[in-house]
Scaffold this active site. Structure first.
Site, PDB file in Angstrom:
ATOM      1  N   MET A  25     -21.583   8.955 -15.767  1.00 57.22           N
ATOM      2  CA  MET A  25     -21.312   8.191 -14.554  1.00 57.22           C
ATOM      3  C   MET A  25     -19.800   7.964 -14.454  1.00 57.22           C
ATOM      4  O   MET A  25     -19.117   7.876 -15.470  1.00 57.22           O
ATOM      5  CB  MET A  25     -22.047   6.845 -14.587  1.00 57.22           C
ATOM      6  CG  MET A  25     -23.527   7.029 -14.678  1.00 57.22           C
ATOM      7  SD  MET A  25     -24.611   6.091 -13.613  1.00 57.22           S
ATOM      8  CE  MET A  25     -23.768   5.233 -12.411  1.00 57.22           C
ATOM      9  N   PHE A  26     -19.313   7.898 -13.239  1.00 58.25           N
ATOM     10  CA  PHE A  26     -17.902   7.624 -12.932  1.00 58.25           C
ATOM     11  C   PHE A  26     -16.951   8.713 -13.432  1.00 58.25           C
ATOM     12  O   PHE A  26     -15.785   8.453 -13.693  1.00 58.25           O
ATOM     13  CB  PHE A  26     -17.476   6.250 -13.482  1.00 58.25           C
ATOM     14  CG  PHE A  26     -18.453   5.160 -13.174  1.00 58.25           C
ATOM     15  CD1 PHE A  26     -18.635   4.717 -11.872  1.00 58.25           C
ATOM     16  CD2 PHE A  26     -19.230   4.602 -14.172  1.00 58.25           C
ATOM     17  CE1 PHE A  26     -19.566   3.730 -11.580  1.00 58.25           C
ATOM     18  CE2 PHE A  26     -20.160   3.616 -13.890  1.00 58.25           C
ATOM     19  CZ  PHE A  26     -20.327   3.177 -12.592  1.00 58.25           C
ATOM     20  N   SER A  27     -17.474   9.935 -13.554  1.00 67.11           N
ATOM     21  CA  SER A  27     -16.630  11.036 -14.026  1.00 67.11           C
ATOM     22  C   SER A  27     -16.109  11.911 -12.885  1.00 67.11           C
ATOM     23  O   SER A  27     -15.328  12.830 -13.122  1.00 67.11           O
ATOM     24  CB  SER A  27     -17.403  11.903 -15.029  1.00 67.11           C
ATOM     25  OG  SER A  27     -18.565  12.446 -14.421  1.00 67.11           O
ATOM     26  N   GLY A  28     -16.556  11.652 -11.666  1.00 63.93           N
ATOM     27  CA  GLY A  28     -16.064  12.416 -10.520  1.00 63.93           C
ATOM     28  C   GLY A  28     -16.925  13.606 -10.141  1.00 63.93           C
ATOM     29  O   GLY A  28     -16.457  14.516  -9.452  1.00 63.93           O
ATOM     30  N   LYS A  29     -18.190  13.602 -10.551  1.00 62.77           N
ATOM     31  CA  LYS A  29     -19.088  14.725 -10.240  1.00 62.77           C
ATOM     32  C   LYS A  29     -19.279  14.890  -8.733  1.00 62.77           C
ATOM     33  O   LYS A  29     -19.101  15.979  -8.191  1.00 62.77           O
ATOM     34  CB  LYS A  29     -20.468  14.513 -10.894  1.00 62.77           C
ATOM     35  CG  LYS A  29     -20.457  14.393 -12.392  1.00 62.77           C
ATOM     36  CD  LYS A  29     -21.835  14.122 -12.946  1.00 62.77           C
ATOM     37  CE  LYS A  29     -22.509  12.885 -12.402  1.00 62.77           C
ATOM     38  NZ  LYS A  29     -21.804  11.618 -12.700  1.00 62.77           N
ATOM     39  N   ASP A  95     -26.695  17.067  -4.854  1.00 62.89           N
ATOM     40  CA  ASP A  95     -26.142  15.935  -5.597  1.00 62.89           C
ATOM     41  C   ASP A  95     -27.255  15.208  -6.348  1.00 62.89           C
ATOM     42  O   ASP A  95     -28.414  15.251  -5.944  1.00 62.89           O
ATOM     43  CB  ASP A  95     -25.443  14.965  -4.635  1.00 62.89           C
ATOM     44  CG  ASP A  95     -24.559  13.961  -5.367  1.00 62.89           C
ATOM     45  OD1 ASP A  95     -23.955  14.344  -6.394  1.00 62.89           O
ATOM     46  OD2 ASP A  95     -24.468  12.805  -4.919  1.00 62.89           O
ATOM     47  N   GLU A  96     -26.881  14.539  -7.429  1.00 60.80           N
ATOM     48  CA  GLU A  96     -27.829  13.768  -8.256  1.00 60.80           C
ATOM     49  C   GLU A  96     -29.024  14.636  -8.653  1.00 60.80           C
ATOM     50  O   GLU A  96     -30.186  14.229  -8.568  1.00 60.80           O
ATOM     51  CB  GLU A  96     -28.295  12.505  -7.513  1.00 60.80           C
ATOM     52  CG  GLU A  96     -27.177  11.565  -7.095  1.00 60.80           C
ATOM     53  CD  GLU A  96     -26.465  10.874  -8.261  1.00 60.80           C
ATOM     54  OE1 GLU A  96     -26.855  11.084  -9.432  1.00 60.80           O
ATOM     55  OE2 GLU A  96     -25.508  10.127  -8.004  1.00 60.80           O
ATOM     56  N   GLN A  98     -30.254  15.411 -11.371  1.00 60.06           N
ATOM     57  CA  GLN A  98     -31.111  14.927 -12.462  1.00 60.06           C
ATOM     58  C   GLN A  98     -32.363  14.227 -11.948  1.00 60.06           C
ATOM     59  O   GLN A  98     -33.350  14.118 -12.660  1.00 60.06           O
ATOM     60  CB  GLN A  98     -30.329  13.994 -13.403  1.00 60.06           C
ATOM     61  CG  GLN A  98     -30.035  12.608 -12.860  1.00 60.06           C
ATOM     62  CD  GLN A  98     -28.803  12.542 -11.970  1.00 60.06           C
ATOM     63  OE1 GLN A  98     -28.124  13.543 -11.759  1.00 60.06           O
ATOM     64  NE2 GLN A  98     -28.498  11.364 -11.452  1.00 60.06           N
ATOM     65  N   CYS A 184     -16.853   6.588 -24.555  1.00 61.02           N
ATOM     66  CA  CYS A 184     -16.712   7.738 -25.443  1.00 61.02           C
ATOM     67  C   CYS A 184     -17.833   7.665 -26.484  1.00 61.02           C
ATOM     68  O   CYS A 184     -18.558   6.668 -26.563  1.00 61.02           O
ATOM     69  CB  CYS A 184     -15.344   7.731 -26.125  1.00 61.02           C
ATOM     70  SG  CYS A 184     -15.152   6.388 -27.331  1.00 61.02           S
TER      71      CYS A 184
END
Length: 199
Positions: A25-29, A95-96, A98, A184
């Site tokens: 999440m929040f990685s810019g996908k 998108d999304e 998953q 991380c």
């Protein structure tokens, strides 16, 4: 004089491919998906973007990134529905991914085999660090996989994990910064240990 060479045929023929953009999440996908789709649109390619109907966080009809960039989309309940909307399309965005059923794998293969460029964005792992839905198989069949990273909110390193900050064991919990934080590996393991100690 050669008016029509085979090399030219190769250049103009539609070439299908599958591109997967995955990460935490929040990685810019979604941001990257929107960027690629807008570039295709600018190139006058016929595009269609799909999202799961359950994802109504920011908009019922648009794909919207956490940064509020958006693109018009078609919400659908089943991956099979994608084939109903793509007969005249050059580029399909999903998108999304998953959240879709496992039929998405065959749908994407079918589209790519028919010359469609398919761009997929989705979480590669759920909040427990387990590969999520059809994403592992989509990564396996993809022509190109881009793993994007968020920044760990604890230490500032690259983050690959989505840590759920609220108590809820359901795999699907649509959320934002109030429910999830990118971590991380080391900070994620520490957070899981703290979660276990609290419960």
């Amino acid at each position: 004089m050669v008016l029509f060479s085979e090399d030219h045929i190769q250049e103009t023929r539609r070439r299908g491919r599958i591109e997967v953009i995955c990460g935490s999440m929040f990685s810019g996908k979604t941001e990257e998906l929107i960027r690629r789709m807008k570039r295709a649109k600018f190139a006058r390619q016929r595009v269609e973007i799909f999202k799961p109907a359950i994802d109504t966080r920011y908009s019922e009809g648009d794909v919207v990134s956490h940064d509020s960039n958006s693109i018009s989309s078609t919400p659908i309940d089943s991956s099979a529905s994608i084939l109903l909307f793509t007969s005249e399309i050059d580029v399909v965005g999903i998108d999304e991914a998953q959240f879709f059923d496992s039929g998405l794998i065959d749908v994407c293969n079918q589209l790519a085999n028919n010359g469609v460029r398919v761009i997929i964005a989705g979480l590669d792992m759920d909040f427990k660090g387990i590969p999520f839905g059809p994403m592992p198989a989509l990564c396996a069949i993809a022509d190109e996989v881009s793993k994007v990273h968020a920044i760990c909110v604890k230490c500032g390193q690259l983050a690959s994990f989505s840590h759920r900050t609220v108590k809820n064991d359901k795999q699907v919990l649509l959320g934002e910064t109030a429910q999830y934080e990118p971590l991380c590996r080391e900070c994620y393991q520490r957070a899981l240990q703290e979660d276990r100690e609290k419960s």
